[in-house]
Scaffold this active site. Structure first.
Site, PDB file in Angstrom:
ATOM      1  N   TRP A 179     -39.424  19.233 -16.202  1.00 26.48           N
ATOM      2  CA  TRP A 179     -40.007  18.001 -16.645  1.00 26.48           C
ATOM      3  C   TRP A 179     -39.021  16.789 -17.168  1.00 26.48           C
ATOM      4  O   TRP A 179     -38.400  16.395 -16.090  1.00 26.48           O
ATOM      5  CB  TRP A 179     -41.727  17.772 -16.505  1.00 26.48           C
ATOM      6  CG  TRP A 179     -42.059  18.225 -15.386  1.00 26.48           C
ATOM      7  CD1 TRP A 179     -43.096  19.743 -15.331  1.00 26.48           C
ATOM      8  CD2 TRP A 179     -42.039  18.727 -13.923  1.00 26.48           C
ATOM      9  NE1 TRP A 179     -44.087  19.561 -14.708  1.00 26.48           N
ATOM     10  CE2 TRP A 179     -43.044  19.082 -13.353  1.00 26.48           C
ATOM     11  CE3 TRP A 179     -41.547  17.441 -13.253  1.00 26.48           C
ATOM     12  CZ2 TRP A 179     -43.371  18.746 -12.975  1.00 26.48           C
ATOM     13  CZ3 TRP A 179     -42.073  16.997 -11.952  1.00 26.48           C
ATOM     14  CH2 TRP A 179     -43.158  17.604 -11.297  1.00 26.48           C
ATOM     15  N   LYS A 231     -53.656  14.079 -12.883  1.00 27.72           N
ATOM     16  CA  LYS A 231     -54.149  15.422 -13.763  1.00 27.72           C
ATOM     17  C   LYS A 231     -55.620  15.192 -15.124  1.00 27.72           C
ATOM     18  O   LYS A 231     -56.124  15.827 -15.035  1.00 27.72           O
ATOM     19  CB  LYS A 231     -52.831  15.444 -15.067  1.00 27.72           C
ATOM     20  CG  LYS A 231     -52.061  16.175 -14.158  1.00 27.72           C
ATOM     21  CD  LYS A 231     -50.843  15.667 -15.029  1.00 27.72           C
ATOM     22  CE  LYS A 231     -49.268  16.378 -14.266  1.00 27.72           C
ATOM     23  NZ  LYS A 231     -49.821  17.343 -13.660  1.00 27.72           N
ATOM     24  N   ASP A 247     -42.909  11.223 -21.468  1.00 31.89           N
ATOM     25  CA  ASP A 247     -43.766  11.462 -20.534  1.00 31.89           C
ATOM     26  C   ASP A 247     -44.519  12.032 -20.540  1.00 31.89           C
ATOM     27  O   ASP A 247     -44.966  13.292 -21.321  1.00 31.89           O
ATOM     28  CB  ASP A 247     -43.008  12.207 -19.729  1.00 31.89           C
ATOM     29  CG  ASP A 247     -43.283  12.700 -18.645  1.00 31.89           C
ATOM     30  OD1 ASP A 247     -44.616  12.701 -18.119  1.00 31.89           O
ATOM     31  OD2 ASP A 247     -42.491  13.952 -17.515  1.00 31.89           O
TER      32      ASP A 247
HETATM   33  N1  PMP Z   1     -44.011  14.996 -15.576  1.00 33.40           N
HETATM   34  C1  PMP Z   1     -45.037  15.736 -15.866  1.00 33.40           C
HETATM   35  C2  PMP Z   1     -45.344  16.354 -17.436  1.00 33.40           C
HETATM   36  C3  PMP Z   1     -45.265  16.557 -14.604  1.00 33.40           C
HETATM   37  O1  PMP Z   1     -46.982  17.719 -14.905  1.00 33.40           O
HETATM   38  C4  PMP Z   1     -45.868  16.111 -13.552  1.00 33.40           C
HETATM   39  C5  PMP Z   1     -46.079  16.619 -12.726  1.00 33.40           C
HETATM   40  N2  PMP Z   1     -46.570  17.833 -12.430  1.00 33.40           N
HETATM   41  C6  PMP Z   1     -44.517  14.955 -13.083  1.00 33.40           C
HETATM   42  C7  PMP Z   1     -43.802  14.348 -14.124  1.00 33.40           C
HETATM   43  C8  PMP Z   1     -44.063  14.391 -11.734  1.00 33.40           C
HETATM   44  O2  PMP Z   1     -45.403  14.062 -11.305  1.00 33.40           O
HETATM   45  P1  PMP Z   1     -45.076  13.108  -9.394  1.00 33.40           P
HETATM   46  O3  PMP Z   1     -45.828  14.463  -9.072  1.00 33.40           O
HETATM   47  O4  PMP Z   1     -46.448  12.366  -9.456  1.00 33.40           O
HETATM   48  O5  PMP Z   1     -44.128  12.707  -9.494  1.00 33.40           O
END
Ligand code: PMP
Length: 359
Positions: A102, A194, A170
Site C-alpha cells: 500500500w 475496515k 495512511d
Molecule cells: N490503504 C490501505 C492500507 C488499504 O488496506 C487499502 C485497501 N485495502 C487501501 C489503502 C485502498 O483502499 P480503497 O480500496 O478504498 O481504495
C-alpha cells in the site's frame, strides 16, 4: 441467521448491532416517514448527520482544532493522488517510506507528480530503522502507511521528520484501534471499509494551515480546501456511508472508545499469534514480533498444499475469508474492531484442531 466470523481485510465485518439498527431504520428514518437515503443533502437531517459524525470522530480520536475532518468519496486510493496534489506546493520532492504494497502503490501515484525520495526497511525487517529516515528540510512531506494490510506489518513508532516537514499517514487498516498523535501528524487518512463503514469513502484529517497549497489548476473535487469550506458537502456526499460511520462511531463510543478498542486489538491478535507461535512451526508468520500487525495477522501453513483445505474446513466452521492476499498467498485473519474476542478464540481453537489432524 447464523452469523459468520468474517476475517476479510475489507470490506470487513461491521458490528451486528449497527447492521440491525440500520436495517430497522432504513425505510423510515427516526419516524420521519422517509428513508435517510431519500433526503436532500442540503436539508437539516443530512446536514446534522454530517456535523454529528464529524463531532463524534473528533471526540473519539481527540482531533484538535488545528485539524479539519473530511469525509470524501473515492476510498483510500484516491488519497494516493490527493495527498501530493494538495501538499506539494512549491516543493520538488516528497519522501515515502515503502515497506509494503500500500505504501508502494501510494508512492507510484506520487511519482507521477514529483520526485520521490524512498526509505525502505533493511533485509529481514518490516520497518526501516528510525535513524535511517533522513528527511530533507525542503521535502513537501514524509508519507508512511501505519499498517500494511497485505503484509501484516504495523508501525510501532512515529517516523521522524523535521518539524517543518508535514507527516502524512495512511491509517486505513488500523483506524480507531489506537490513538493518533496530531501534534506529529499533519494529515492522516483512512479508507472506511475496515473499521468505520461500507466501502467508497475515506476520512481525511488534515492540518488547517495546509489547506490552500493546491495549485489553481487542481480539479475542485481533488482539492481539500474546497471540501473543507463545504463541510464535506461540496457535492452530494455518500450519505449511506456517513450514516453507517455515525452508527459505528456511536457503537465504538459505547464500547469504551479508542482505549478499549486498543486493548481488544491486542487481546485478539495475541490469541491468534499465540496459536501460530505454539504450533511448532506448522503455522508460520515471518513478521518481526515487535512489528506484527494487531489487525491483519498474515500467516501460512508450512506445507502450502494444506492451505486450500484449511480455508475450506474453516469455512465449514463459520470462519470465512481467511485466504491470504493474492500478492503474498497463504492465510490472513483480519481482526478489526467489530470482531468479537470469541471470533479470535474460535479461530485459534480451529487452528489447534487442524494442526492436530494434519500436523
Ligand atoms: N490503504 C490501505 C492500507 C488499504 O488496506 C487499502 C485497501 N485495502 C487501501 C489503502 C485502498 O483502499 P480503497 O480500496 O478504498 O481504495
Amino acid at each position: 441467521m447464523t452469523r459468520l466470523y468474517n476475517f476479510s481485510a475489507g470490506p470487513a465485518i461491521l458490528p451486528q448491532e449497527v447492521l440491525a439498527q440500520a436495517a430497522h431504520d432504513l425505510p423510515d428514518y427516526q419516524g420521519m416517514g422517509a428513508s435517510l437515503l431519500e433526503m436532500s443533502h442540503r436539508g437539516p437531517v443530512v446536514v446534522n448527520l454530517v456535523e454529528e459524525t464529524t463531532a463524534l470522530l473528533r471526540s473519539l480520536l481527540r482531533v484538535p482544532d488545528t485539524h479539519e475532518v473530511l469525509f470524501l468519496q473515492g476510498g483510500g486510493r484516491l488519497q494516493f493522488s490527493m495527498v501530493p496534489m494538495n501538499l506539494l506546493g512549491a516543493a520538488a520532492e516528497a519522501c515515502y517510506i515503502i515497506n509494503g504494497a500500500w505504501s508502494r502503490a501510494a508512492a507510484i501515484e506520487a511519482a507521477k507528480l514529483c520526485h520521490i525520495n524512498v526509505f525502505s526497511p533493511p533485509p529481514g525487517k518490516g520497518l526501516p530503522l528510525p535513524e535511517s529516515i533522513l528527511v530533507p528540510n525542503d521535502a513537501a512531506y514524509l508519507y508512511y502507511c501505519q499498517n500494511e494490510t497485505i503484509h501484516g506489518i504495523e508501525f510501532n513508532y512515529v517516523p521522524p521528520a523535521p518539524e517543518c516537514v508535514p507527516l502524512v499517514s495512511d491509517v486505513s487498516s488500523n483506524f480507531l484501534t489506537r490513538p493518533i498523535d496530531f501534534k506529529k501528524h499533519a494529515l492522516v487518512f483512512a479508507a472506511a471499509q475496515k473499521n468505520l463503514a461500507p466501502a467508497g469513502m475515506a476520512v481525511v484529517i488534515v492540518r488547517k494551515d495546509l489547506l490552500g497549497l493546491a495549485g489553481e489548476d487542481t480539479p475542485a473535487m481533488m482539492n481539500y480546501s474546497v471540501h473543507a469550506k463545504a463541510h464535506s458537502e461540496y457535492n452530494t456526499p455518500p450519505v449511506f456511508c456517513i450514516w453507517m460511520a455515525n452508527l459505528v462511531l456511536k457503537w465504538t463510543e459505547r464500547q469504551g472508545g479508542v482505549p478499549e478498542m486498543q486493548k481488544r486489538a491486542k487481546e485478539r491478535s495475541d490469541i491468534v499469534y499465540h496459536a501460530i507461535d505454539a504450533s511448532g512451526g506448522f503455522y508460520v508468520n515471518n513478521v518481526v514480533p515487535a512489528e506484527r500487525s494487531r489487525t491483519n495477522v498474515v500467516f501460512a501453513v508450512k506445507d502450502p498444499v494444506l492451505t486450500p483445505l484449511f480455508v475450506r474446513e474453516a469455512q465449514k466452521e463459520g470462519l470465512v475469508n481467511l485466504k491470504g492476499h493474492r500478492l503474498v498467498g497463504g492465510l490472513r485473519a483480519s481482526l478489526y474492531n467489530a470482531m468479537p474476542l470469541e471470533g479470535a478464540k474460535t479461530l485459534a481453537n480451529f487452528m489447534a484442531d487442524f494442526l492436530e489432524r494434519h500436523g
